[in-house]
Design an enzyme around this catalytic site. Sequence first.
Site, PDB file in Angstrom:
ATOM      1  N   ARG A  50       0.833  -1.209   0.000  1.00 33.55           N
ATOM      2  CA  ARG A  50       0.000   0.000   0.000  1.00 33.55           C
ATOM      3  C   ARG A  50       0.868   1.260   0.000  1.00 33.55           C
ATOM      4  O   ARG A  50       0.544   2.248  -0.646  1.00 33.55           O
ATOM      5  CB  ARG A  50      -0.948  -0.005   1.210  1.00 33.55           C
ATOM      6  CG  ARG A  50      -1.937   1.155   1.180  1.00 33.55           C
ATOM      7  CD  ARG A  50      -3.001   1.029   2.259  1.00 33.55           C
ATOM      8  NE  ARG A  50      -2.434   1.164   3.600  1.00 33.55           N
ATOM      9  CZ  ARG A  50      -3.142   1.043   4.718  1.00 33.55           C
ATOM     10  NH1 ARG A  50      -4.439   0.774   4.664  1.00 33.55           N
ATOM     11  NH2 ARG A  50      -2.567   1.174   5.888  1.00 33.55           N
ATOM     12  N   LYS A 149      -2.533   7.104   1.362  1.00 32.44           N
ATOM     13  CA  LYS A 149      -2.210   7.339   2.772  1.00 32.44           C
ATOM     14  C   LYS A 149      -1.069   8.355   2.800  1.00 32.44           C
ATOM     15  O   LYS A 149       0.099   8.009   2.975  1.00 32.44           O
ATOM     16  CB  LYS A 149      -1.839   6.027   3.471  1.00 32.44           C
ATOM     17  CG  LYS A 149      -2.002   6.113   4.975  1.00 32.44           C
ATOM     18  CD  LYS A 149      -2.021   4.748   5.609  1.00 32.44           C
ATOM     19  CE  LYS A 149      -1.874   4.820   7.108  1.00 32.44           C
ATOM     20  NZ  LYS A 149      -2.948   5.490   7.826  1.00 32.44           N
ATOM     21  N   GLU A 182     -15.839   6.989   6.030  1.00 33.58           N
ATOM     22  CA  GLU A 182     -15.032   6.284   7.045  1.00 33.58           C
ATOM     23  C   GLU A 182     -14.902   7.185   8.261  1.00 33.58           C
ATOM     24  O   GLU A 182     -15.534   8.247   8.315  1.00 33.58           O
ATOM     25  CB  GLU A 182     -13.656   5.914   6.484  1.00 33.58           C
ATOM     26  CG  GLU A 182     -12.830   7.123   6.047  1.00 33.58           C
ATOM     27  CD  GLU A 182     -11.428   6.762   5.562  1.00 33.58           C
ATOM     28  OE1 GLU A 182     -10.920   5.690   5.909  1.00 33.58           O
ATOM     29  OE2 GLU A 182     -10.833   7.594   4.851  1.00 33.58           O
TER      30      GLU A 182
HETATM   31  N1  PXG Z   1      -8.970   5.226   7.508  1.00 35.05           N
HETATM   32  C1  PXG Z   1      -8.019   6.128   7.748  1.00 35.05           C
HETATM   33  C2  PXG Z   1      -8.241   7.537   7.330  1.00 35.05           C
HETATM   34  C3  PXG Z   1      -6.834   5.747   8.380  1.00 35.05           C
HETATM   35  O1  PXG Z   1      -5.864   6.651   8.604  1.00 35.05           O
HETATM   36  C4  PXG Z   1      -7.704   3.484   8.538  1.00 35.05           C
HETATM   37  C5  PXG Z   1      -8.838   3.934   7.880  1.00 35.05           C
HETATM   38  C6  PXG Z   1      -7.571   2.044   8.878  1.00 35.05           C
HETATM   39  O2  PXG Z   1      -6.641   1.419   7.997  1.00 35.05           O
HETATM   40  P1  PXG Z   1      -5.744   0.187   8.464  1.00 35.05           P
HETATM   41  O3  PXG Z   1      -4.962  -0.168   7.246  1.00 35.05           O
HETATM   42  O4  PXG Z   1      -4.909   0.675   9.594  1.00 35.05           O
HETATM   43  O5  PXG Z   1      -6.674  -0.897   8.868  1.00 35.05           O
HETATM   44  C7  PXG Z   1      -6.665   4.399   8.779  1.00 35.05           C
HETATM   45  C8  PXG Z   1      -5.415   3.960   9.476  1.00 35.05           C
HETATM   46  C9  PXG Z   1      -2.523   6.892  14.025  1.00 35.05           C
HETATM   47  C10 PXG Z   1      -2.821   5.734  13.147  1.00 35.05           C
HETATM   48  O6  PXG Z   1      -1.525   6.845  14.745  1.00 35.05           O
HETATM   49  C11 PXG Z   1      -3.738   5.852  12.116  1.00 35.05           C
HETATM   50  C12 PXG Z   1      -3.997   4.769  11.305  1.00 35.05           C
HETATM   51  C13 PXG Z   1      -3.349   3.579  11.496  1.00 35.05           C
HETATM   52  C14 PXG Z   1      -2.423   3.464  12.512  1.00 35.05           C
HETATM   53  C15 PXG Z   1      -2.158   4.549  13.353  1.00 35.05           C
HETATM   54  O7  PXG Z   1      -3.291   7.856  14.017  1.00 35.05           O
HETATM   55  N2  PXG Z   1      -4.914   4.951  10.332  1.00 35.05           N
END
Ligand code: PXG
Length: 291
Positions: A50, A149, A182
């Site tokens: 990703r 991301k 989301e």
């Molecule tokens: N939507 C958004 C906008 C994110 O930033 C997710 C969904 C979930 O994706 P994953 O691949 O993690 O299942 C995310 C993930 C943090 C932090 O420290 C943020 C995320 C992941 C890990 C840490 O704010 N966001």
Amino acid sequence: MKVYIDGQFFDEADAKVSVFDHGLLYGDGVFEGIRMYHNRVFKLREHIERLFWSAKALLLEIPMSPADLIAATLETCRQNNLREGYIRLVVTRGKGTLGLDPRRCPKASVIIIASTIQLYPDKYYQEGLTIVTVPTTRMLVNSVNPAIKSLNYLNNVLARIEANNAGVEEAIMLNTEGFVAECTGDNVFIVQKGRLYTPPLSAGALYGITRNTVLDCARELGITSSEPNLTRYDLFIADEMFLTGTAAEIVPVVKVDGRVIGTGRPGPVTAKLVAAFHEKTKTDGEMIFSD
Ligand code: PXG
């Protein structure tokens, strides 16, 4: 703590980037948040894939191969003697001039931080979260696509401020059509009559790795899932609801905008998926230490 920057390890106090880095000046860069469980980096290959996709969308050349980045990530965990925790992988556009043109940045920088993680309090998993919908809409897929991301998280930060003002831990973000996209750092799921639903990625969401893992768990458990557009109404009348993300894992939601979801307690389908998810964290991912 030892931090990896461009092929070298630095003590935390010396782990620095230039004020001319376009990651700082313009939010020009990409990142991943990854978990370590039981001496394994969970879904590391998927996260690296990703990261390269996000970089491709920004025409950002990561100056390492995926295999070398995987090796560097595992080495960063070993340097910090971590078997459980959190990894932040960041690729910035690198040092450039005071103009936004990325062609002025000769080389991207790769940063890897491995640390412990601040988890949600256990009570959220036992009792479920209360959340609200916020006025800040999710970015358009044809502006900054939420699938990328990127280091530009102000859309999410604005929504998080609105959640903070409302005294809650997460926020539902809608897209400009009014469909659920989301949360600020999590994907959204509901359960209705034993079936699992999550918004389509085209609604404006990150291609969540936890989201994918939950869809895999559902398939293995014989739970039917689909990805239709969802409105706030669909959330209100759901039997169960939960959020998924690397940091939160799977966290139940029991109230949205004052509406109690289902029984007001985390539900049985959520519990099954949580158990299946935790099983996967034991076996899935690259090993850190060989013992
Ligand atoms: N939507 C958004 C906008 C994110 O930033 C997710 C969904 C979930 O994706 P994953 O691949 O993690 O299942 C995310 C993930 C943090 C932090 O420290 C943020 C995320 C992941 C890990 C840490 O704010 N966001």
